[in-house]
Design an enzyme around this catalytic site. Structure first.
Site, PDB file in Angstrom:
ATOM      1  N   GLU A   1      -3.625  17.582 -31.207  1.00 16.19           N
ATOM      2  CA  GLU A   1      -4.606  17.613 -30.119  1.00 16.19           C
ATOM      3  C   GLU A   1      -5.331  16.276 -30.010  1.00 16.19           C
ATOM      4  OE1 GLU A   1      -7.214  20.626 -31.544  1.00 16.19           O
ATOM      5  OE2 GLU A   1      -5.627  22.118 -31.783  1.00 16.19           O
TER       6      GLU A   1
ATOM      7  N   LYS B  95      -8.265  13.806 -30.148  1.00 13.35           N
ATOM      8  CA  LYS B  95      -9.558  13.771 -30.851  1.00 13.35           C
ATOM      9  C   LYS B  95     -10.557  13.059 -29.954  1.00 13.35           C
ATOM     10  CE  LYS B  95     -11.971  12.925 -35.118  1.00 13.35           C
ATOM     11  NZ  LYS B  95     -13.236  12.757 -34.366  1.00 13.35           N
TER      12      LYS B  95
ATOM     13  N   ARG C 128     -19.803  17.719 -31.459  1.00 16.18           N
ATOM     14  CA  ARG C 128     -19.287  19.043 -31.786  1.00 16.18           C
ATOM     15  C   ARG C 128     -20.256  20.109 -31.268  1.00 16.18           C
ATOM     16  NH1 ARG C 128     -16.027  20.269 -36.568  1.00 16.18           N
ATOM     17  NH2 ARG C 128     -15.225  22.385 -36.331  1.00 16.18           N
TER      18      ARG C 128
ATOM     19  N   ARG D 228     -23.294  20.929 -34.638  1.00 18.75           N
ATOM     20  CA  ARG D 228     -22.627  21.026 -35.948  1.00 18.75           C
ATOM     21  C   ARG D 228     -23.625  21.398 -37.035  1.00 18.75           C
ATOM     22  NH1 ARG D 228     -18.644  16.453 -38.600  1.00 18.75           N
ATOM     23  NH2 ARG D 228     -19.056  16.908 -40.764  1.00 18.75           N
TER      24      ARG D 228
ATOM     25  N   GLU E  44     -16.054  20.672 -28.307  1.00 23.91           N
ATOM     26  CA  GLU E  44     -16.646  19.341 -28.230  1.00 23.91           C
ATOM     27  C   GLU E  44     -17.235  19.186 -26.839  1.00 23.91           C
ATOM     28  OE1 GLU E  44     -16.515  15.539 -30.652  1.00 23.91           O
ATOM     29  OE2 GLU E  44     -15.785  17.553 -31.059  1.00 23.91           O
TER      30      GLU E  44
ATOM     31  N   PHE F 155     -11.453  23.943 -28.644  1.00 18.98           N
ATOM     32  CA  PHE F 155     -10.227  23.794 -29.420  1.00 18.98           C
ATOM     33  C   PHE F 155      -9.994  24.936 -30.409  1.00 18.98           C
ATOM     34  CE2 PHE F 155     -13.389  20.881 -31.412  1.00 18.98           C
ATOM     35  CZ  PHE F 155     -13.566  21.535 -32.629  1.00 18.98           C
TER      36      PHE F 155
ATOM     37  N   ARG G 258     -13.968  20.646 -46.156  1.00 17.70           N
ATOM     38  CA  ARG G 258     -13.058  19.657 -45.591  1.00 17.70           C
ATOM     39  C   ARG G 258     -11.710  19.814 -46.276  1.00 17.70           C
ATOM     40  NH1 ARG G 258     -14.794  15.748 -42.467  1.00 17.70           N
ATOM     41  NH2 ARG G 258     -16.933  15.876 -43.221  1.00 17.70           N
TER      42      ARG G 258
ATOM     43  N   LYS H 246      -7.544  14.507 -39.348  1.00 19.05           N
ATOM     44  CA  LYS H 246      -7.821  13.619 -38.226  1.00 19.05           C
ATOM     45  C   LYS H 246      -7.135  12.275 -38.454  1.00 19.05           C
ATOM     46  CE  LYS H 246     -12.360  12.670 -40.274  1.00 19.05           C
ATOM     47  NZ  LYS H 246     -13.825  12.752 -40.068  1.00 19.05           N
TER      48      LYS H 246
END
Length: 521
Positions: free
Chosen positions: A218, A220, A225, A248, A277, A315, A386, A392
């Site tokens: 996708e 970025k 966010r 976020r 986003e 997303f 994470r 990313k």
């Protein structure tokens, strides 16, 4: 016996002194085992760097006006009672409730009295906590493990509950009072923000894509966010009345983004929670620079309007019409998202072909976006960590910059010059260089030792914790980009700067120029 503030200060020092995740978890676990149930959410919030009351108008400027030894300082008065964690929490509640005319003086007065009861290390802990300066690495992932060990509950069960609840302190209280089975009943509550799932970084698209058999690739977007919550009694209602938007950091910003809420209000559902986003678009429909988007996200309707229009992109879909979706594979979540919100999904493809992935990357970069996200097509949604299911990929730019100074480190870096002041060459300035940013990232222990000695040999003056040096050493810096800045005289600031290495083969007057950095705006 109540947990004392000194226990948090000591734990913070231990966390800052080690890079070992196991040691950090052990320190946090021991601290949590000392807590009564009502102390758990306070300690969890504080050790992850955020008071549970949020931010309440106390910053460095306010704290600088309060002398470190103001009041009956405990180090000088043995009869002064040591403050407890509960007393710290009560203070923060008072500070958050202090508003209106005279509120600054009122908050300063409350802080002066409390800090007067604190030791020097406790004062420093409070200052760092209130200003977001706790850099001990006790992030949610480590704290979840520590809570699991302290309460004898599987960390995986806590992570799943965190995905839907978002408040680790509240979950810890539930486990402490009701037992581990309390986590089995946790469900998404529309209107209550959840911790977002985070992505790791990959050096290349090939590296990221190669980790998965099939992936969602996708665009970025370089935006902000948002987490979208929609709840209404009539699914046919297409107004913004049932829409709430969270950042976020779980802050409600619905009132700041009325046009975004209006767009999302057109989704015909009874209830929905989606991840996405918000991106600024200029008058030609091209992506705006990051700080222009953030200027809109951070402003309210009482401030001047900006020329940047904000557009939401989604997303992921986490909840739909009473059903939680976080345990479904990504492919199924995206199929549902396409069905309920056509036209709002971030552009991308689900593919097993590297050629398809490269085409998505090319299209994203050619249209001015940051890069691509590569996600395991079979992955579930896991909040607050994470992991490796999302990666990313962004182009990395490197520049040869000159070290203008450095700041003394703290914690494990005490006694070492750590945070570098970086300059670009500027032929129009008398000294030939202009500052464009700072970084302490990418420095190994060996490099810190060498760097400290090399910089002290070039020292010209000191101001506070900063040692200024002759502009002789060239360092190669990797950055994700630049942004406009009024903080630095060059008018630009580096984004996510980290040290790749020093360049003894380069002369300072062959370093990159400020015009080269400005050209990236």
């Amino acid at each position: 016996m109540p947990v004392l503030l000194q226990a948090l200060s000591d734990a913070h020092a231990q966390l800052a002194s080690t890079g070992s995740k196991l040691a950090k978890v052990s320190t946090l676990t021991e601290l949590l085992r000392q807590c009564d149930t009502d102390e758990l959410p306070i300690v969890i919030a504080a050790m992850t760097g955020e008071p549970r009351q949020g931010r309440f108008g106390v910053g460095w400027a306010s704290l600088a006006n309060i002398a470190p030894n103001e009041g009956a300082h405990r180090s000088a008065h043995a009869d002064v009672a040591a403050p407890s964690v509960l007393e710290m929490d009560a203070l923060f509640t008072q500070l958050s409730a202090t508003s209106g005319q005279g509120s600054v003086a009122g908050r300063n007065g409350l802080l002066a009295v409390f800090l007067g009861r604190c030791s020097t290390s406790e004062q420093e802990f409070i200052r760092r906590l209130l200003t977001g300066g706790l850099r001990q690495g006790a992030l949610d992932g480590l704290m979840i493990e520590a809570v699991g060990k302290a309460l004898d509950v599987p960390a995986a069960a806590l992570r799943r509950a965190m995905t839907m609840h978002g408040d680790l302190g509240a979950l810890a209280v539930a486990v402490a009072t009701q037992g581990p089975t309390s986590l089995d009943t946790v469900r998404i509550v529309v209107g209550r923000p959840m911790q977002p799932m985070l992505a790791a970084t990959a050096a290349s698209l090939e590296e990221a894509f190669g980790a998965f058999g099939t992936a969602s690739v996708e665009w970025k977007l370089d935006g902000a966010r948002i987490q979208v919550h929609v709840e209404r009694s009539d699914p046919a209602d297409t107004t913004a009345a049932g829409v709430r938007l969270f950042t976020r950091n779980l802050n409600d910003i619905t009132d700041r983004l009325p046009e975004v809420a209006a767009v999302l209000g057109r989704i015909q559902v009874q209830s929905l929670v989606a991840d996405g986003e918000v991106l600024g678009l200029d008058l030609d429909g091209n992506p705006a620079v990051f700080q222009d988007t953030m200027a809109r996200v951070g402003s309210d309707e009482s401030r001047p309007r900006h020329s940047v229009a904000l557009q939401p992109f989604l997303f992921d879909l986490l909840h739909l019409d009473g059903v939680d979706l976080v345990d479904l594979p990504l492919t199924e979540r995206l199929a549902l998202l396409d069905r309920v919100a056509p036209g709002l999904r971030v552009p991308g493809v689900i593919t097993a072909s590297i050629d398809d992935a490269l085409e998505v990357q090319h299209n994203a970069l050619s249209r001015g976006h940051e890069g691509v996200m590569v996600k395991d097509a079979t992955s579930t949604y896991t909040a607050g960590r994470r992991g490796t299911a999302w990666r990313k990929v962004k182009p990395v730019h490197t520049f040869d910059l000159v070290v203008l100074g450095a700041e003394w480190g703290h914690g494990r870096r005490t006694g070492k010059l750590s945070n570098l002041h970086l300059g670009a060459r500027d032929p129009e300035r008398p000294d030939g260089f202009v500052m464009v940013g700072k970084t302490f990232k990418g420095l190994t222990d060996e490099l810190l030792t060498w760097q400290t000695e090399a910089l002290l040999q070039r020292e010209v003056k000191r101001t506070g914790i900063t040692v200024f040096v002759r502009p002789e050493l060239v360092v190669e810096i990797a950055i994700d980009g630049v942004q406009r800045s009024t903080r630095y005289p060059g008018g630009v600031a580096l984004r996510f700067a980290r040290v790749k290495g020093y360049r003894p083969d380069r002369d300072a007057f062959t370093a990159d120029t400020i015009s080269a950095l400005r050209s990236m705006l």
